[in-house]
Design a protein around this motif. Sequence first.
Motif, mmCIF file in Angstrom:
data_model
loop_
_atom_site.group_PDB
_atom_site.id
_atom_site.type_symbol
_atom_site.label_atom_id
_atom_site.label_comp_id
_atom_site.label_asym_id
_atom_site.label_seq_id
_atom_site.Cartn_x
_atom_site.Cartn_y
_atom_site.Cartn_z
ATOM 1 N N THR A 34 -74.532 -32.791 62.284
ATOM 2 C CA THR A 34 -73.865 -32.155 61.096
ATOM 3 C C THR A 34 -74.761 -32.510 59.884
ATOM 4 O OG1 THR A 34 -71.502 -32.527 62.114
ATOM 5 C CG2 THR A 34 -71.690 -32.354 59.693
ATOM 6 N N PHE A 35 -75.343 -33.707 59.809
ATOM 7 C CA PHE A 35 -76.121 -34.260 58.738
ATOM 8 C C PHE A 35 -77.485 -33.473 58.785
ATOM 9 C CE2 PHE A 35 -78.585 -37.113 56.001
ATOM 10 C CZ PHE A 35 -77.571 -36.895 54.656
ATOM 11 N N ASP A 36 -77.936 -33.273 59.792
ATOM 12 C CA ASP A 36 -79.386 -32.549 60.148
ATOM 13 C C ASP A 36 -78.924 -31.048 59.483
ATOM 14 O OD1 ASP A 36 -81.886 -32.019 60.604
ATOM 15 O OD2 ASP A 36 -81.337 -31.335 62.828
ATOM 16 N N LEU A 37 -77.844 -30.518 60.106
ATOM 17 C CA LEU A 37 -77.887 -29.019 59.407
ATOM 18 C C LEU A 37 -77.479 -28.926 58.269
ATOM 19 C CD1 LEU A 37 -77.803 -25.978 60.617
ATOM 20 C CD2 LEU A 37 -75.326 -26.279 61.330
ATOM 21 N N TYR A 38 -76.770 -29.981 57.585
ATOM 22 C CA TYR A 38 -76.641 -29.838 56.092
ATOM 23 C C TYR A 38 -77.908 -29.924 55.303
ATOM 24 C CZ TYR A 38 -76.142 -32.076 51.592
ATOM 25 O OH TYR A 38 -76.363 -32.486 50.414
ATOM 26 N N THR A 39 -78.757 -30.844 55.740
ATOM 27 C CA THR A 39 -80.125 -30.836 55.168
ATOM 28 C C THR A 39 -81.046 -29.582 55.267
ATOM 29 O OG1 THR A 39 -81.170 -31.961 56.819
ATOM 30 C CG2 THR A 39 -80.312 -33.365 55.345
ATOM 31 N N GLN A 40 -80.733 -28.921 56.287
ATOM 32 C CA GLN A 40 -81.281 -27.645 56.996
ATOM 33 C C GLN A 40 -80.803 -26.522 55.697
ATOM 34 O OE1 GLN A 40 -82.399 -26.397 60.835
ATOM 35 N NE2 GLN A 40 -82.288 -28.326 61.356
ATOM 36 N N VAL A 41 -79.556 -26.588 55.486
ATOM 37 C CA VAL A 41 -78.811 -25.407 54.790
ATOM 38 C C VAL A 41 -79.384 -25.694 53.318
ATOM 39 C CG1 VAL A 41 -76.963 -24.548 53.953
ATOM 40 C CG2 VAL A 41 -77.025 -25.204 56.344
ATOM 41 N N LYS A 42 -79.290 -27.074 52.994
ATOM 42 C CA LYS A 42 -79.993 -27.250 51.412
ATOM 43 C C LYS A 42 -81.400 -26.814 51.590
ATOM 44 C CE LYS A 42 -78.229 -28.985 48.479
ATOM 45 N NZ LYS A 42 -77.387 -28.245 47.312
ATOM 46 N N GLN A 43 -82.148 -27.321 52.381
ATOM 47 C CA GLN A 43 -83.557 -26.619 52.472
ATOM 48 C C GLN A 43 -83.840 -24.971 52.219
ATOM 49 O OE1 GLN A 43 -86.359 -28.525 52.407
ATOM 50 N NE2 GLN A 43 -87.908 -27.069 52.980
ATOM 51 N N SER A 44 -82.832 -24.454 52.816
ATOM 52 C CA SER A 44 -82.755 -23.161 52.799
ATOM 53 C C SER A 44 -82.409 -22.539 51.212
ATOM 54 C CB SER A 44 -81.754 -22.374 53.763
ATOM 55 O OG SER A 44 -82.110 -22.721 55.011
ATOM 56 N N HIS A 45 -81.382 -23.131 50.562
ATOM 57 C CA HIS A 45 -80.767 -23.126 49.253
ATOM 58 C C HIS A 45 -81.967 -23.462 48.504
ATOM 59 C CE1 HIS A 45 -78.526 -23.855 45.742
ATOM 60 N NE2 HIS A 45 -79.154 -24.885 45.515
ATOM 61 N N TRP A 46 -82.615 -24.315 48.756
ATOM 62 C CA TRP A 46 -83.848 -24.647 47.535
ATOM 63 C C TRP A 46 -85.010 -23.713 47.634
ATOM 64 C CZ3 TRP A 46 -83.610 -30.015 49.923
ATOM 65 C CH2 TRP A 46 -82.569 -30.806 49.341
ATOM 66 N N ASN A 47 -85.241 -23.241 48.903
ATOM 67 C CA ASN A 47 -86.506 -22.364 49.057
ATOM 68 C C ASN A 47 -86.414 -20.769 49.204
ATOM 69 O OD1 ASN A 47 -88.610 -24.461 49.254
ATOM 70 N ND2 ASN A 47 -87.342 -25.484 50.463
ATOM 71 N N ASP A 61 -75.568 -23.023 49.145
ATOM 72 C CA ASP A 61 -74.985 -24.208 48.641
ATOM 73 C C ASP A 61 -73.562 -24.220 49.056
ATOM 74 O OD1 ASP A 61 -75.775 -26.397 46.848
ATOM 75 O OD2 ASP A 61 -74.823 -25.483 45.142
ATOM 76 N N ASP A 62 -72.619 -23.454 49.153
ATOM 77 C CA ASP A 62 -71.433 -23.316 49.399
ATOM 78 C C ASP A 62 -71.458 -23.790 50.709
ATOM 79 O OD1 ASP A 62 -70.549 -22.672 47.232
ATOM 80 O OD2 ASP A 62 -70.061 -20.591 47.899
ATOM 81 N N LEU A 63 -72.299 -23.647 51.775
ATOM 82 C CA LEU A 63 -72.118 -23.654 53.299
ATOM 83 C C LEU A 63 -72.657 -25.199 53.236
ATOM 84 C CD1 LEU A 63 -73.845 -20.706 54.652
ATOM 85 C CD2 LEU A 63 -71.275 -21.370 54.645
ATOM 86 N N ALA A 64 -73.630 -25.845 52.701
ATOM 87 C CA ALA A 64 -74.007 -26.993 52.498
ATOM 88 C C ALA A 64 -72.824 -28.044 52.176
ATOM 89 C CB ALA A 64 -75.309 -27.427 51.862
ATOM 90 N N GLU A 65 -72.173 -27.686 51.346
ATOM 91 C CA GLU A 65 -71.134 -28.332 50.907
ATOM 92 C C GLU A 65 -69.755 -28.769 51.964
ATOM 93 O OE1 GLU A 65 -68.889 -27.371 47.179
ATOM 94 O OE2 GLU A 65 -70.917 -26.945 46.189
ATOM 95 N N ASN A 66 -69.922 -27.638 52.570
ATOM 96 C CA ASN A 66 -68.761 -27.727 53.852
ATOM 97 C C ASN A 66 -69.320 -28.835 55.014
ATOM 98 O OD1 ASN A 66 -67.210 -25.493 52.848
ATOM 99 N ND2 ASN A 66 -68.205 -24.116 54.086
ATOM 100 N N PHE A 67 -70.731 -28.702 55.172
ATOM 101 C CA PHE A 67 -71.088 -29.715 56.116
ATOM 102 C C PHE A 67 -71.151 -31.358 55.675
ATOM 103 C CE2 PHE A 67 -72.619 -25.967 58.272
ATOM 104 C CZ PHE A 67 -72.803 -26.418 59.458
ATOM 105 N N ILE A 68 -71.211 -31.469 54.134
ATOM 106 C CA ILE A 68 -71.026 -32.840 53.812
ATOM 107 C C ILE A 68 -69.425 -33.157 53.912
ATOM 108 C CG2 ILE A 68 -70.673 -34.034 51.501
ATOM 109 C CD1 ILE A 68 -73.501 -34.030 52.652
ATOM 110 N N ARG A 69 -68.713 -32.250 53.816
ATOM 111 C CA ARG A 69 -67.085 -32.429 54.202
ATOM 112 C C ARG A 69 -67.133 -32.772 55.801
ATOM 113 N NH1 ARG A 69 -63.388 -28.684 55.128
ATOM 114 N NH2 ARG A 69 -64.780 -27.346 54.256
ATOM 115 N N TYR A 70 -67.431 -31.905 56.552
ATOM 116 C CA TYR A 70 -67.583 -32.240 57.958
ATOM 117 C C TYR A 70 -67.976 -33.668 58.238
ATOM 118 C CZ TYR A 70 -67.233 -27.162 57.813
ATOM 119 O OH TYR A 70 -67.124 -25.641 57.618
ATOM 120 N N ALA A 71 -69.225 -34.154 57.809
ATOM 121 C CA ALA A 71 -69.726 -35.341 57.971
ATOM 122 C C ALA A 71 -68.798 -36.436 57.702
ATOM 123 C CB ALA A 71 -71.328 -35.465 57.404
#
Length: 166
Positions: A34-47, A61-71
């Motif tokens: 979950t935390f790994d996928l969060y960082t990958q979604v943020k990487q996508s958001h930034w780039n 960004d919205d999808l990344a927020e979900n993964f922080i909540r799941y974590a």
Amino acid sequence: MSTVTSLNYQTHNDISEETRESMIELLNQHLADTFDLYTQVKQSHWNVKGMNFMQLHLLFDDLAENFIRYADMIAERATALGGRAEGTARMAANNSRIEELPIELTDGKDFLIAMANRFGEYAALSRIAIDKSENLNDAVTCDLFTEITREVDKSLYFLESHLQSM
């Protein structure tokens, strides 16, 4: 995974120690994913770049927020069972089963494809976690993974909907 399977904290939880240990290990594995996928979604958001930049930038960004909540939900369940949540970035990097995001991606379509692949993989791993927790009669952990999987399936639908017109 390097998870210590012994219980770290006493609890009045009536689930057997053996089941709690199994669930803590399962939860920590999923926490790493979950935390790994969060960082990958943020990487996508930034780039992300291209014609749909703003739409994808906001979606990621919205999808990344979900993964922080799941974590957070996963980690808190592990500790509620008497375990220790193993959720640092290094722990996630060492233990994640999610394929690494290629660094050279910039195009929105390429990010969508990569994210759809990873969300599909994560959803499949979540369904396995549902089965494992159900088989060990831990209805609460099963429910947690069911809730997460339901939301990840919806997010996958959002990602794939962008690709259907391309």
